[in-house]
Design an enzyme around this catalytic site. Structure first.
Site, PDB file in Angstrom:
ATOM      1  N   ASP A 199       0.388 -10.242   0.265  1.00  0.00           N
ATOM      2  CA  ASP A 199       1.838 -10.278   1.189  1.00  0.00           C
ATOM      3  C   ASP A 199       1.920 -11.078   2.491  1.00  0.00           C
ATOM      4  OD1 ASP A 199      -0.022  -9.221   2.761  1.00  0.00           O
ATOM      5  OD2 ASP A 199       1.400  -7.471   2.612  1.00  0.00           O
ATOM      6  N   ASN A 225       0.519  -1.226  -0.357  1.00  0.00           N
ATOM      7  CA  ASN A 225      -0.179   0.020  -0.162  1.00  0.00           C
ATOM      8  C   ASN A 225       0.727   1.139   0.125  1.00  0.00           C
ATOM      9  OD1 ASN A 225      -2.487  -0.305  -0.107  1.00  0.00           O
ATOM     10  ND2 ASN A 225      -1.794  -1.894   1.779  1.00  0.00           N
TER      11      ASN A 225
END
Ligand SMILES: Nc1ncnc2c1ncn2[C@@H]1O[C@H](COP(=O)(O)OP(=O)(O)O)[C@@H](O)[C@H]1O
Ligand SMILES: CC(C)(COP(=O)(O)O)[C@@H](O)C(=O)NCCC(=O)O
Ligand SMILES: [K+]
Length: 244
Positions: A100, A9
């Site tokens: 992730d 992000n």
């Protein structure tokens, strides 16, 4: 030569691997195509691209078009899975888990045959526990450091402070101290909870990754820093999937 990309992000981490050897690597921002410049000299040697991302679908498509401008090699996006080589995802709906987390957990599982905790201190902090038998026992998602700083800055009118990386956990005597010491104190409390859980579940090791990994260690996390854990897991998975 394979290009591995971990698009989080906040930041994009990339690495070029050639038969298990790291040729080059870098960090950039998904929204700023400058990161591709470092790859220019290698572009025609890239035979495949593997991506782990938690970015929105719009940003994922932007990434796909950036990559298409760099290379005509196939681009493979990898996601969380129900299981792989003995590692079993504890989520009932695995598609909802951030890629992730799965990739970091897989790397951790493959490098240790003992129970392990995986901490990823990125934009958000994730904590995941894996038993010695490979069962994902569940985890936690918490706001990361910058996210907490931002929320204090934007959602409270009279909290003016200069953020610092201070690891002081004593009570503060100014707004700035109260915020910075408070964030350190909160993180130290989380570290204590992780240690408690690890002991209770009989896990043998903690691996920590992400931009704030060193901060967590500085606040007492008893862990091995594995800076590229997501890329490591992604590399293993892409390699396995390409095998005939
Ligand atoms: N140079 C840097 N730029 C941005 N964030 C950084 C940097 N160094 C450390 N950080 C910390 O790293 C965190 C982001 O970690 P990162 O692993 O890159 O996140 P993500 O995987 O979500 O993109 C931020 O909360 C910030 O505190
Ligand atoms: C929790 C995360 C935001 C962490 O991402 P990051 O901070 O590394 O950018 C990401 O793993 C994610 O979007 N997960 C989806 C929800 C889940 O894992 O259940
Ligand atoms: K994270």
């Amino acid at each position: 030569m394979k290009l591995l990309v971990d698009a989080g992000n906040s930041r994009l981490k990339w690495r070029l691997d050639d038969q298990g050897r790291v040729v080059s690597k870098g960090i950039g921002a998904l929204d700023e195509p400058e990161w591709l410049a470092g790859l220019g000299p290698f572009a025609d040697k890239i035979s495949g691209v593997a991506v782990s991302t938690v970015a929105s679908e719009g940003r994922r498509l932007d990434l796909a078009s950036q990559l298409a401008r760099l290379t005509s090699a196939p681009v493979r996006f990898h996601w969380a899975e129900p299981q792989r080589s003995g590692l079993v995802n504890g989520y009932t709906d695995c598609q909802k888990m951030g890629a992730d987390r799965w990739h970091a957990m897989y790397a951790a599982w493959r490098r240790s045959d003992q129970g392990v905790a995986v901490v990823d201190a990125g934009s958000a902090v994730t904590v995941d526990y894996v038993s010695a038998g490979g069962q994902h026992l569940g985890g936690f998602i918490l706001p990361g450091l910058q996210m907490m700083v931002r929320s204090l800055r934007t959602d409270a009118a009279r909290i003016g402070f200069d953020p610092s990386q201070a690891l002081d956990t004593t009570p503060g005597l100014s707004t700035t101290q109260c915020v910075n010491h408070g964030l350190a104190w909160l993180t130290a409390a989380m570290v204590g909870r992780i240690h408690d859980d690890v002991k209770r579940a009989g896990l043998r090791q903690v691996l920590v990754t992400g931009g704030d990994a060193d901060r967590l260690v500085g606040l007492g996390l008893n862990a091995v820093v594995a800076r590229e854990l997501v890329l490591d897991g992604l590399a293993l998975i892409d390699e396995e999937d390409q095998r005939p």
